[in-house]
Design an enzyme around this catalytic site. Structure first.
Site, PDB file in Angstrom:
ATOM      1  CG  ASN A 291      -7.138   0.953   0.217  1.00  6.60           C
ATOM      2  OD1 ASN A 291      -7.624   0.064  -0.549  1.00  6.60           O
ATOM      3  ND2 ASN A 291      -6.024   1.839  -0.032  1.00  6.60           N
TER       4      ASN A 291
ATOM      5  CB  ALA B 186      -5.547   2.064   7.394  1.00  8.60           C
TER       6      ALA B 186
ATOM      7  CG  ASP C 120      -1.889   1.148   1.394  1.00  5.73           C
ATOM      8  OD1 ASP C 120      -2.496   1.519   0.166  1.00  5.73           O
ATOM      9  OD2 ASP C 120      -2.191   1.404   2.395  1.00  5.73           O
TER      10      ASP C 120
ATOM     11  N   GLY D 125      -8.981   6.034   2.032  1.00  6.07           N
ATOM     12  CA  GLY D 125      -9.313   6.641   3.306  1.00  6.07           C
ATOM     13  C   GLY D 125     -10.667   6.193   3.596  1.00  6.07           C
ATOM     14  CB  ALA D 126     -12.905   3.010   3.086  1.00  7.47           C
ATOM     15  CB  SER D 127     -11.170   4.801   8.433  1.00  6.85           C
ATOM     16  OG  SER D 127     -10.693   3.477   8.359  1.00  6.85           O
TER      17      SER D 127
HETATM   18  P1  13P Z   1      -8.274   5.000   6.239  1.00  7.20           P
HETATM   19  O1  13P Z   1      -7.183   5.213   7.337  1.00  7.20           O
HETATM   20  O2  13P Z   1      -9.167   6.202   6.181  1.00  7.20           O
HETATM   21  O3  13P Z   1      -8.757   3.644   6.642  1.00  7.20           O
HETATM   22  O4  13P Z   1      -7.422   5.026   5.017  1.00  7.20           O
HETATM   23  C1  13P Z   1      -6.668   3.881   4.646  1.00  7.20           C
HETATM   24  C2  13P Z   1      -5.937   3.892   3.096  1.00  7.20           C
HETATM   25  O5  13P Z   1      -6.378   4.667   2.401  1.00  7.20           O
HETATM   26  C3  13P Z   1      -4.861   2.814   3.167  1.00  7.20           C
HETATM   27  O6  13P Z   1      -4.167   3.212   2.029  1.00  7.20           O
HETATM   28 ZN    ZN Z   2      -4.577   5.032   1.099  1.00  3.69          ZN
HETATM   29 NA    NA Z   3     -10.808   8.101   6.108  1.00  3.16          NA
END
Ligand code: 13P
Ligand code: ZN
Ligand code: NA
Length: 283
Positions: A229, A231, A81, A208-210
């Protein structure tokens, strides 16, 4: 054994769901993600940032992922990643990674094209799939921080040119998501996503799906996002569960006792995400 992301993302695109790509950091986080994906018969992308590779070692990570892929009957890809150099890409491919992202999004356009093209050449020779990024995703990820005002959403016509010139397998686009959790309301540029999806043939990726509300995630998937994604939404409950152990028992000194609740906490989140992404039962 581990597989690349070609088939799983093509199937996601065809059938309008998304594959979850979960950032893992150690044995416990990996086990939690893999076990849950297997229970839900979901294809899975395990991913690690350069920072995690520095922490755990690409060889250890690849070995753990390989064991997981033998243990369970679901397709599992191991993905780099936000790969930040050609050398790291090569190191990961040698170690057994089956997919890589080369993140040249901070470079001038032509340099992003050149770097991505070079990565595609070596990766494809090894049967490894490549994700690239066009436009800037804001927020903190690993050692990199992208300020709000520097952000640029992905230009649809540029995306067409980029995919043509690089031969990349999937493309991460900037439409308003950010790494980490969000302070205000999340606003995504769905018109832009729609336009990119209509012009570009390859699967699209949302970072950035979180913290993105479920309704917006569903809409993004309906409009062509095939990989999401996650994280931060794993990191926070993992750490909170461990903090809780020490709050109740400050003298706990058995790593198994304080890590197990973290693992459990991640399982819950992964289950919810797989349901939301629609990838359950697609293995
Ligand atoms: P988040 O931390 O918002 O889930 O983003 C994860 C990401 O894009 C990892 O590449
Ligand atoms: Zn990312
Ligand atoms: Na996010």
């Amino acid at each position: 054994s581990l597989v690349n992301t070609k088939q799983m993302l093509q199937d996601a695109k065809k059938n309008k769901y998304a594959v979850g790509a979960f950032n893992i950091h150690n044995l416990e986080t990996l086990k939690a993600v893999v076990k849950t994906a297997a229970e839900m018969e979901s294809p899975l992308i395990l991913q690690t940032t350069p920072g995690t590779i520095k922490h755990a070692g690409e060889d250890y990570i690849a070995a753990m992922a390989e064991v997981a892929s033998e243990k369970y009957d679901i397709p599992i890809a191991l993905h780099l990643d936000h790969g930040n150099s050609f050398d790291l890409v090569v190191k990961c491919i040698r170690a057994g990674y089956t997919s890589v992202m080369i993140d040249g999004s901070m470079l001038p356009y032509e340099e992003n094209v050149e770097l991505t093209k070079k990565v595609v050449e070596v990766a494809h020779a090894a049967g490894v799939t490549v994700e690239a990024e066009l436009g800037n995703i804001v927020g903190v990820e690993d050692d990199m921080y992208v300020k709000e005002d520097k952000s640029a959403f992905t230009d649809p016509k540029m995306a067409v040119d980029f995919v043509e010139k690089t031969g990349v397998d999937s493309l991460a686009i900037a439409i308003g998501t950010a790494h980490g959790m969000y302070k205000g309301e999340v606003k995504l540029d769905f018109e832009r996503l729609k336009e990119i999806a209509s012009l570009v043939d390859i699967p699209l990726v949302l970072h950035g799906a979180s913290g993105v509300p479920d309704e917006l995630v569903k809409k993004a998937i309906a409009l062509g996002i095939c990989k999401l994604n996650i994280a931060t939404e794993l990191k926070i409950p993992f750490t909170n569960a461990i903090k809780e152990v020490f709050k109740n028992n400050p003298d706990e000194s058995d790593p198994r006792k304080f890590l197990a609740p973290g693992e459990k906490a991640i399982e819950e989140v992964v289950k919810e995400k797989i349901k939301l992404f629609g990838c359950g039962g697609r293995a």
